[in-house]
Design a protein around this motif. Structure first.
Motif, mmCIF file in Angstrom:
data_model
loop_
_atom_site.group_PDB
_atom_site.id
_atom_site.type_symbol
_atom_site.label_atom_id
_atom_site.label_comp_id
_atom_site.label_asym_id
_atom_site.label_seq_id
_atom_site.Cartn_x
_atom_site.Cartn_y
_atom_site.Cartn_z
ATOM 1 N N ALA A 221 6.024 3.768 -16.129
ATOM 2 C CA ALA A 221 6.149 3.047 -14.857
ATOM 3 C C ALA A 221 7.239 1.978 -14.890
ATOM 4 N N SER C 329 2.276 0.312 -12.205
ATOM 5 C CA SER C 329 2.787 1.219 -11.178
ATOM 6 C C SER C 329 2.859 0.543 -9.821
ATOM 7 N N TYR C 330 1.964 -0.402 -9.516
ATOM 8 C CA TYR C 330 2.150 -1.029 -8.194
ATOM 9 C C TYR C 330 3.400 -1.894 -8.190
ATOM 10 N N SER C 332 6.093 -1.316 -9.923
ATOM 11 C CA SER C 332 7.240 -0.415 -9.874
ATOM 12 C C SER C 332 7.461 0.128 -8.469
ATOM 13 N N LEU C 333 6.359 0.484 -7.791
ATOM 14 C CA LEU C 333 6.495 0.955 -6.411
ATOM 15 C C LEU C 333 7.093 -0.136 -5.528
ATOM 16 N N LEU C 336 10.895 -0.308 -6.141
ATOM 17 C CA LEU C 336 11.639 0.775 -5.492
ATOM 18 C C LEU C 336 11.663 0.593 -3.977
ATOM 19 N N GLY C 337 10.519 0.182 -3.427
ATOM 20 C CA GLY C 337 10.477 -0.049 -1.982
ATOM 21 C C GLY C 337 11.457 -1.135 -1.573
ATOM 22 N N THR C 372 10.926 4.131 2.480
ATOM 23 C CA THR C 372 10.629 2.725 2.217
ATOM 24 C C THR C 372 9.206 2.393 2.634
ATOM 25 N N LEU C 375 6.720 3.879 0.230
ATOM 26 C CA LEU C 375 6.667 3.163 -1.045
ATOM 27 C C LEU C 375 5.953 1.822 -0.903
ATOM 28 N N CYS C 376 6.272 1.104 0.175
ATOM 29 C CA CYS C 376 5.655 -0.218 0.337
ATOM 30 C C CYS C 376 4.155 -0.075 0.589
ATOM 31 N N ALA C 378 2.269 2.422 -0.457
ATOM 32 C CA ALA C 378 1.670 2.825 -1.724
ATOM 33 C C ALA C 378 1.541 1.623 -2.657
ATOM 34 N N HIS C 379 2.561 0.781 -2.659
ATOM 35 C CA HIS C 379 2.533 -0.447 -3.466
ATOM 36 C C HIS C 379 1.281 -1.267 -3.135
#
Ligand SMILES: Cc1cc2nc3c(=O)[nH]c(=O)nc-3n(C[C@H](O)[C@H](O)[C@H](O)COP(=O)(O)OP(=O)(O)OC[C@H]3O[C@@H](n4cnc5c(N)ncnc54)[C@H](O)[C@@H]3O)c2cc1C
Ligand SMILES: Cc1cc2nc3c(=O)[nH]c(=O)nc-3n(C[C@H](O)[C@H](O)[C@H](O)COP(=O)(O)OP(=O)(O)OC[C@H]3O[C@@H](n4cnc5c(N)ncnc54)[C@H](O)[C@@H]3O)c2cc1C
Ligand SMILES: Cc1cc2nc3c(=O)[nH]c(=O)nc-3n(C[C@H](O)[C@H](O)[C@H](O)COP(=O)(O)OP(=O)(O)OC[C@H]3O[C@@H](n4cnc5c(N)ncnc54)[C@H](O)[C@@H]3O)c2cc1C
Ligand SMILES: NC(=O)c1ccc[n+]([C@@H]2O[C@H](COP(=O)([O-])OP(=O)(O)OC[C@H]3O[C@@H](n4cnc5c(N)ncnc54)[C@H](OP(=O)(O)O)[C@@H]3O)[C@@H](O)[C@H]2O)c1
Ligand SMILES: NC(=O)c1ccc[n+]([C@@H]2O[C@H](COP(=O)([O-])OP(=O)(O)OC[C@H]3O[C@@H](n4cnc5c(N)ncnc54)[C@H](OP(=O)(O)O)[C@@H]3O)[C@@H](O)[C@H]2O)c1
Ligand SMILES: NC(=O)c1ccc[n+]([C@@H]2O[C@H](COP(=O)([O-])OP(=O)(O)OC[C@H]3O[C@@H](n4cnc5c(N)ncnc54)[C@H](OP(=O)(O)O)[C@@H]3O)[C@@H](O)[C@H]2O)c1
Ligand SMILES: CCCCCCCCCCCCCCCC(=O)OC[C@H](COP(=O)(O)O)OC(=O)CCCCCCCCCCCCCCC
Ligand SMILES: CCCCCCCCCCCCCCCC(=O)OC[C@H](COP(=O)(O)O)OC(=O)CCCCCCCCCCCCCCC
Ligand SMILES: CCCCCCCCCCCCCCCC(=O)OC[C@H](COP(=O)(O)O)OC(=O)CCCCCCCCCCCCCCC
Ligand code: HEM
Ligand code: HEM
Ligand code: HEM
Lengths: 436, 436, 436
Positions: A221, C329-330, C332-333, C336-337, C372, C375-376, C378-379
């Motif tokens: 991650a 992972s949150y 990382s998401l 990316l977002g 975007t 991703l946001c 999912a974050h």
């Protein structure tokens, strides 16, 4: 205001007609079936093609190229009139000649002007004109062009005169492109990323699992992206400055700058901007991934276990001055490198690069660009520090990623170092100034 | 397409000729030695000057000014023709009159147009036109100018009409400049940085070593830059708003705005944009240096020693609510200040500042600008907090850097505070509106 | 150079006169009291209106609209001359017709051109032309317009031809606007922020105090803003993509795209850019607030107490692999977002959005925009993780902020998911292409 005639009653014809009526023009549509449908904007007239053409000196042809043949019968009516070709194709270079040139051949007596093809029907209708504001115009008759540009302006759009009808091919291809210059840089970066990613998975996750039965899969991650991103950024940054070196060597070898570079070098030289910006994007991700390190659950756990271990062993580690130096200075070099990187990015913005002169642009892009490369390479070298040497720590003989990522930058810097020696620089400068 | 004649077969002549041939023009070179060399682009003709001139109505003169004398013999051939002067000089204001004006005096019968001097030969050849896209054009005959602008456009460049031939001096100086407006702000910031840097080295490194024999030299890498950068940023930001205050005081004192400001004030007013952007750059560095604090080896060591010390002493420090408030609020103020700072930066981008009106620009730059200054000053004040007072902790009587950096901002804010009192603001507003 | 006449000797008249004289024009002022005052730029002549008008073919009228009546007596003198109207009003749409049109009615024999009204007198005088560089010009006579545009250019400003005199209303309203498109997005975001802020204060500060008598008021400085900002950013981002979905549903339901959307939807569609940028600003603040977490005094205290507690209890928590996965992972998401978010922001810069075509713009704004949002969302979902379910931990039955902020994004994504099913997408595409 003046009357303008539009041939066709399709999507684009109606949107354009609607917009033009809002701006004060009277619109006459020319259609095969000359009846007013409910879709036609209110207030417009629909006539047959020939009748419609007679009402106006400007005719906008909102019909696909495949149907242009019907115009041959109207040759006489259209003589001397301004004919605006708005058509687009489905593929780049679909026909041997551009639609506008084809039209001009078909109707030699009319004055063909290419315009409006970059504007989307929907943008016209909704007013959300963000990427549709520039209207490229070209044509052989400058009076007609001026007339069309006046219409463009009064719709709130910006006309951009592209010269004679020869430019129509380029104008027709323009709306079909999807970042043509970005394709190679992005493919390259994706391939590199994928390779380094799998390399790291093997090295950091699979190996750890195989050797120590410890599950470190969550490295996927953040930890591994934070190896992939900086490595790709550094490699791409070096690849930005490599072609310039090849060019210099080639020019020195040939003794002239008037022979064309091989094709691959030429292409490479022309996509350096895009390569650099993709590198900046990766560097940006590296910085974000780095700055979140202390928030990560795993890192906090590691730090607290480290402290607890110290306490339980009842010993306090003293400050290692050398390590503090190393740790602080590689971070500091990274920050300075990133700062210059961002500066290069800012000067690439079209509005900034248009308001500096060539000397200033080269100063930033070439001098500060090399400085960026030097700082980023130094950052990585100092980060590696002493770890380089004890190769026995390499799992499965796989060297660390930062070692791999340093190869190209070091080559580039070494070669540049030779090229700035006066004995090499002088002949090169002479060659570039054209003295042979 | 039309034939164009180029005088000279040097670097620029060939590059331009090559590019123009690609765009469909026929090119005839006029040269002293009228033989075709291998360097001349294929397909072009080389003739003597007089013969070449006769083939075309537009002659591009790609020869250095020092050689213009040979044109006197061609006066008759060139009568009525458009003569494009592309020349540059080696120094700013090298000659009393611009090259183009000199040419116009030399050949009164020809129509001289200045153009192309900002385009680099290499950019033309390679197609990497980033900072060479705008072609300034000027000339006294508007038809000739239009003709040249048509050529410019068809090469894919953007002509920018600068008016009559008087503008040639400015156009010729343009490519020789290297960030003229940035010089003073950058010098000033470097001098300030150097001073504060040495001040901090003495205060934080030398003093610690002298008094406690502790080596803190690695502070040079991050800790000290993170004192220098914010201090310089804050001082420069205050210096952006100081001249406006001087101007106001001067206008109040004089009772009129129609007397020119002293020269230094005028210059200062005009480089506020650059001062502000340099301040932003320093603030950006401060933010990066701040955000990496928890990653630093030294800081992690300090934190863990602190925890271990607590454990070994078997006491747990309770949360100090006031300190938590102070720590959180100065950081929060810094974040808000930096956010507005970035907003000011974004509105300075040429394409953004061109799409807002004057009222909007002033709203952002003046109101939000002062708000930025207030927030940044408050950030530093709260950071200082109670430490201000116990001056006995000052090593060698040297006050902290943040105290020094607060002097100018506090003066600026105090004076601005007085200036917005109605009894002072009203006469000032009257003066600025021109009522006396 | 030519002589130009300016009517009026007020602030604007003098500034413009001064600037024009610097650029080589001779200036004659026309005034009621025809005596030279000390305020008049040196070298200019002051005459009565009628005398002044005779000296020049171009008359710039720097007088307020309310005084135009005096021109009626000069009708004969002004016949055929170019009259430049520079006036502004105090309110948007103050009069039924624009000042320039009123002037044209008053003097039907003169050629009225609207220009210069967007330039501030002070900017002209001081040379700080940042937001005053574009001069909108309009007029019915194209020769006169060209003459005025030549003057504009020679002052170093950029003329922008806006078409016929009909455009004068718009040009006169322009300098009175203060971010008209930003009003609703900013109000909305402020209302949302205030609501969530108080919600959080109740939930995190008041509740803690009421239940546990613990003072957490300092949460107001960072912890609560770091709940408010991301929540508002996420909601606003979803609101950017919601109207597109409504539009699609409406088009499907109506079976045509040629009926106008209801007014609220239209307005909403047109301020999506501003909504998106405000969302970006909030996201930027969220990122900064997040990155400073480890520097906060409170957080450091909490971490050290946690470690000390572990030590004193003599147990070391092992690494929870699942929690490490979730935490990494949150974050990382989110990274990316945010990265894509910034990319959307960069393509909104006018100079960038003007150099991409419509297809490219839609690719970034629509495809990457939805990415975007995904991703946001999912974050935030992963951040919530398992905490969603155990609702018994909700203080006073108030759910967490992130749950509230997820409602709209999830609705938007769910509806979009249905809309991309082929059986729904196909008819929609047909409708949008105008086939019914
Ligand atoms: C973030 C980022 C953004 C970037 N943005 C841009 C951008 O917007 N535009 C852009 O073009 N690049 C951009 N780049 C790429 C790069 O910075 C530039 O291309 C830079 O100019 C390359 O410098 P150089 O010294 O290697 O090459 P150059 O200065 O181009 O020189 C390379 C070779 O060209 C030849 N050459 C150079 N000048 C002359 C001359 N006068 N006469 C004859 N031959 C000559 C020589 O052979 C020389 O070796 C960017 C890079 C990064 C990292
Ligand atoms: C990051 C950053 C970016 C910046 N970018 C820019 C930029 O792009 N462009 C730029 O110009 N500045 C820029 N600045 C500098 C600064 O923000 C502006 O110059 C700002 O307008 C100064 O505000 P002020 O209120 O002090 O001065 P002003 O509003 O300019 O007023 C200063 C003085 O001018 C006189 N004055 C002002 N208005 C009038 C009037 N209508 N009539 C008569 N006299 C008047 C008064 O004497 C007044 O005291 C930037 C600053 C920063 C920090
Ligand atoms: C940071 C940020 C910056 C932004 N900057 C901008 C900006 O600069 N400019 C901007 O406009 N938006 C901007 N936005 C808003 C948003 O990204 C765009 O408006 C985006 O295009 C919306 O995508 P969409 O797919 O919902 O809508 P669209 O692609 O606009 O489609 C919405 C609806 O319009 C109709 N429609 C679309 N295409 C057609 C067609 N060809 N024919 C007929 N009907 C059609 C359909 O009904 C469709 O459902 C920004 C957003 C963010 C977050
Ligand atoms: N849609 C866009 O966003 C857009 C953007 C830029 C440029 N363009 C260009 O605009 C043109 C029209 O596009 P469109 O989207 O409006 O297409 P469309 O909706 O398919 O309309 C085409 C129109 O052409 C007429 N037509 C069809 N067959 C014909 C024939 N055999 N003879 C004569 N006329 C015929 C029809 O009008 P009648 O039934 O009234 O005769 C029809 O309405 C195309 O060249 C396109 O490339 C479109
Ligand atoms: N190079 C650039 O990047 C650039 C950019 C913008 C503007 N310019 C301007 O373009 C002009 C030419 O620059 P350049 O770089 O091409 O210079 P160059 O390579 O030195 O060429 C100059 C040419 O002028 C001719 N010439 C020399 N002496 C002459 C004389 N006594 N009488 C008549 N002709 C003479 C020669 O052509 P013949 O031997 O054929 O007669 C020679 O090739 C200069 O004014 C320069 O400022 C250059
Ligand atoms: N100031 C700005 O920044 C700015 C910017 C853009 C546009 N404008 C426009 O420029 C115009 C002038 O503005 P300003 O700021 O210069 O105003 P101002 O300082 O009040 O000057 C107005 C001038 O109009 C003349 N005048 C006044 N009453 C008159 C009457 N009854 N009959 C004839 N002439 C009379 C006076 O000149 P004499 O005493 O010599 O007759 C006076 O100096 C306005 O339309 C304004 O909207 C101003
Ligand atoms: C933080 C850095 C920003 C992070 C991400 C960088 C992304 C870089 C990728 C940009 C992609 C732009 C798409 C352009 C589409 C296109 O074809 O655009 C085409 C245009 C026009 O190209 P031509 O002029 O060559 O025709 O090119 C561009 O506009 C280039 C845009 C450059 C943008 C650079 C932005 C840097 C801004 C840095 C801000 C400061 C950040 C501070 C960080 C903390
Ligand atoms: C992160 C902030 C960015 C960090 C660095 C800021 C650097 C500021 C220095 C800019 C130098 C630009 C050189 C211009 C050369 C020149 O002469 O340029 C000349 C031009 C044109 O000037 P004129 O219009 O006055 O002729 O000036 C400019 O273009 C000014 C460019 C302003 C750039 C501001 C960029 C701010 C972007 C912020 C992005 C968001 C960052 C988010 C951070 C997390
Ligand atoms: C870090 C991200 C930047 C942080 C803050 C984002 C702020 C967004 C708000 C922008 C407000 C601009 C005011 C414009 C005034 C106006 O009306 O401006 C009007 C203009 C023109 O509008 P029209 O073209 O619609 O007429 O609009 C704009 O110019 C929009 C400007 C967009 C700016 C986006 C900037 C993003 C840059 C990101 C850089 C990288 C950051 C890296 C982070 C680490
Ligand atoms: C703000 C700026 C920067 C900071 C704070 C920073 C910080 C760091 C840190 C802390 C590491 C170690 C990561 C780890 O332990 O896993 C690292 C590694 C690295 N950085 Fe940076 N960096 C910055 C900018 C850059 C830039 C601009 C580049 C080059 C393009 C770069 C290239 C690298 C490379 C190649 C590595 C080695 C990656 C590896 O294999 O682990 N850094 N950086
Ligand atoms: C994201 C925004 C910001 C954050 C998080 C932040 C944070 C901090 C921190 C943590 C310190 C203490 C540093 C230390 O202990 O050595 C500090 C000091 C300081 N900051 Fe900021 N800051 C921000 C923005 C700014 C801005 C925009 C300015 C002004 C231009 C500024 C000016 C200062 C000054 C002058 C100091 C005192 C430096 C010293 O002498 O130690 N800060 N800031
Ligand atoms: C660099 C990028 C980002 C990072 C590192 C990040 C990190 C975080 C962290 C650490 C939290 C937990 C905060 C806490 O514990 O109080 C959080 C919460 C959250 N983030 Fe982000 N985030 C990023 C970007 C975004 C973006 C772009 C959005 C969406 C617009 C977003 C939306 C949220 C939301 C809605 C929450 C929940 C807030 C709450 O109720 O506590 N984040 N983020």
């Amino acid at each position: 205001k003046e009357t303008v005639c539009i041939f066709g009653t399709g999507d684009f014809a109606r949107s354009l007609g609607h917009k033009m009526m809002q701006c004060g023009y009277s619109i006459v549509f020319g259609s095969r079936g000359a009846q007013t449908s409910s879709l036609i904007p209110e207030g417009a007239t629909v006539l047959s093609h020939a009748e419609a053409a007679e009402t106006s000196a400007v005719i906008i042809l909102a019909v696909h190229r495949t149907h242009y043949s019907f115009l041959e019968n109207l040759r006489e009516v259209l003589r001397g009139k301004v004919l605006v070709d708005v058509s687009n194709n489905l593929k780049i270079n679909q026909y041997p000649e551009s639609n506008a040139e084809y039209l001009a051949q078909l109707l030699p007596g009319s004055k063909v002007v290419k315009a409006f093809n970059t504007v989307s029907a929907w943008a016209l209708q909704s007013g959300a004109l963000d990427a549709s504001r520039q209207v490229f115009v070209c044509g052989d008759d400058s009076k007609s062009k001026e007339k069309v540009m006046e219409i463009v302006r009064s719709l709130g759009l910006t006309p951009l005169d592209k010269g004679s009808l020869l430019a129509a091919t380029e104008i027709e291809n323009y709306p079909l492109q999807l970042f043509p210059m970005w394709k190679y840089p992005i493919y390259l970066s994706l391939v590199l990323s994928a390779f380094i990613f799998f390399y790291c998975v093997v090295r950091d996750v699979v190996y750890t699992y195989a050797k120590k039965q410890v599950d470190r899969s969550f490295f996927i991650a953040i930890s591994i992206p934070n190896r992939v991103c900086p490595a790709v950024a550094l490699i791409l940054l070096a690849l930005v400055y490599l072609p310039g070196i090849f060019a210099a060597v080639l020019q020195l070898y040939r003794g002239t700058k008037y022979r064309r570079f091989p094709d691959w070098l030429d292409k490479w030289m022309l996509c350096r901007k895009q390569l650099g910006l993709v590198a900046l994007a990766y560097a940006f991700l590296h910085v974000l991934y780095t700055l979140v390190i202390p928030i990560r659950g795993y890192v906090r756990w590691r730090w607290s276990s480290y402290v607890i271990a110290q306490v339980l062993n009842n010993k306090t580690e003293p400050l290692n001055n050398e390590r503090a130096w190393m740790s602080d200075s590689y971070v500091s070099l990274g920050i300075l490198g990133f700062f210059l990187f961002v500066l290069l990015g800012i000067t690439s913005l079209p509005s900034v690069s248009n308001s500096v002169n060539w000397r200033e642009f080269r100063f930033v892009q070439s001098y500060l660009g090399y400085l960026t490369l030097v700082l980023c390479t130094a950052h990585t070298l100092v980060y590696g520090g002493k770890r380089f040497l004890n190769a026995d720590t390499y799992p499965w003989c796989l060297p660390s990623v930062y070692i791999l990522s340093l190869i190209i930058p070091c080559i580039v810097l070494a070669m540049k170092f030779f090229l700035i020696f006066p004995c090499i620089d002088r002949p090169l400068t002479d060659i570039r100034q054209g003295w042979e």
